[in-house]
Write a protein that holds these residues in place. Structure first.
Motif, PDB file in Angstrom:
ATOM      1  N   GLY A  10       0.809  -1.208   0.000  1.00 25.88           N
ATOM      2  CA  GLY A  10       0.000   0.000   0.000  1.00 25.88           C
ATOM      3  C   GLY A  10       0.838   1.252   0.000  1.00 25.88           C
ATOM      4  O   GLY A  10       0.410   2.284  -0.489  1.00 25.88           O
ATOM      5  N   SER A  11       2.061   1.219   0.581  1.00 21.51           N
ATOM      6  CA  SER A  11       2.913   2.381   0.604  1.00 21.51           C
ATOM      7  C   SER A  11       4.329   1.929   0.853  1.00 21.51           C
ATOM      8  O   SER A  11       4.588   0.768   1.123  1.00 21.51           O
ATOM      9  CB  SER A  11       2.469   3.354   1.713  1.00 21.51           C
ATOM     10  OG  SER A  11       2.643   2.766   2.972  1.00 21.51           O
ATOM     11  N   SER A 170      -1.353   1.140   3.995  1.00 19.51           N
ATOM     12  CA  SER A 170      -1.858   2.348   3.347  1.00 19.51           C
ATOM     13  C   SER A 170      -2.888   3.079   4.196  1.00 19.51           C
ATOM     14  O   SER A 170      -3.541   4.006   3.716  1.00 19.51           O
ATOM     15  CB  SER A 170      -2.468   2.001   1.983  1.00 19.51           C
ATOM     16  OG  SER A 170      -3.550   1.091   2.139  1.00 19.51           O
TER      17      SER A 170
END
Length: 293
Positions: A10-11, A170
């Motif tokens: 997600g990140s 995320s």
């Protein structure tokens, strides 16, 4: 099973100071460890704990508590393998997995106490709540059974938790995001450890195959509860079932059937096994409240 099975990012895992602050020790020389009565520091010491605008503090706290309860109860069950595991190496491995989960619980409880308005520390969540106040899934609280059952349970829970935490990277709350990123690295090993043992037992002797097959059938009725919350359009369920399919296929085992969930631990509905587990876990803290030594 390939190393990147079900990979979801997600990140960036190297996200700024928050992740680094969680990973590093305190620079004030304090002895910060999670043990009742030791006078530890806040495990999120030095981290900006402001709840971002737009994040519901109540929902954030509930998510942290549920995930922490899963980890704490799972760790307690894994600790029961000390002196009982089939080999010393496996005893150490299971203990280390339990310690990983305790570390995750510590961070998650600390975050919950910061955002739920109570200011409670991790001891308050772990030691003074009754069984009905816990929000762990029922699969985590079942007795350890034989080694095959513990492996089947670890495979299901670590695969599910890994898929969930990968998505929480995320999350708009940077603290929960950082906790999730740290946990993903640990859970990747937990899942791999369980998968390797499931294949070894399933594809081993006639007796080990029988036990592993029985264990998968024992876990199956509790799988439905795992996918009733925190799932994104069925993605978590699909990912976990695919991992189970790969493992059982390699092990020559039947794929556990995921049935419907009739509620469970997330709603405070637990089996008869949770209360005795908590009685043992909480006995010293309840007998000597606020004690230090």
């Amino acid at each position: 099973m390939s190393a990147d099975t079900g990979n979801h990012t997600g990140s960036n895992l190297d996200d700024d100071h928050v992740y680094l602050s969680l990973a590093e020790g305190h620079d004030d020389g304090s002895d910060a460890r999670w043990a009742f009565g030791t006078g530890f520091e806040d495990p999120l010491y030095g981290v900006d704990t402001t709840v971002p605008e737009g994040v519901d503090a109540g929902e954030l706290a509930a998510t942290c508590v549920a995930l922490a309860d899963d980890a704490l109860v799972s760790a307690q069950r894994l600790a029961e393998w000390c002196t009982r595991a089939p080999e010393l190496e496996e005893e150490v491995a299971l203990a280390n997995i339990g310690l990983d989960l305790l570390g995750q619980a510590r961070l998650l409880y600390a975050r919950a106490g910061q955002v739920d308005g109570t200011g409670r520390g991790e001891d308050a969540y772990a030691y003074v709540r009754d069984a009905g106040d816990f929000r762990n899934v029922q699969l985590a609280e079942l007795p350890i059974g034989d080694f095959a059952f513990s492996i089947a349970r670890l495979l299901a829970l670590s695969g599910w938790r890994l898929a969930h935490l990968q998505r929480l990277i995320s999350h708009p709350d940077p603290v929960l995001s950082a906790i999730a990123a740290k946990g993903v690295k640990e859970l990747t090993y937990h899942r791999q450890y369980a998968a390797e043992w499931a294949v070894r037992l399933g594809d081993g002797t006639e007796e080990s195959h029988r036990r592993m097959s029985t264990a998968m059938n024992q876990v199956a009725p509790y799988l439905g509860e795992l996918f009733t919350a925190y799932d994104v359009q069925g993605e978590v369920r699909s990912e976990v079932v695919e991992v189970l399919r790969q493992v059982t296929e390699a092990a020559g085992l039947p794929l556990p059937r995921v049935g419907p969930s009739n509620g469970g631990g997330r709603d405070g509905q637990h089996t008869e096994h949770l209360a005795p587990l908590l009685a043992e876990l909480q006995s010293v803290a309840r007998a000597h409240p606020e004690a230090t030594w």
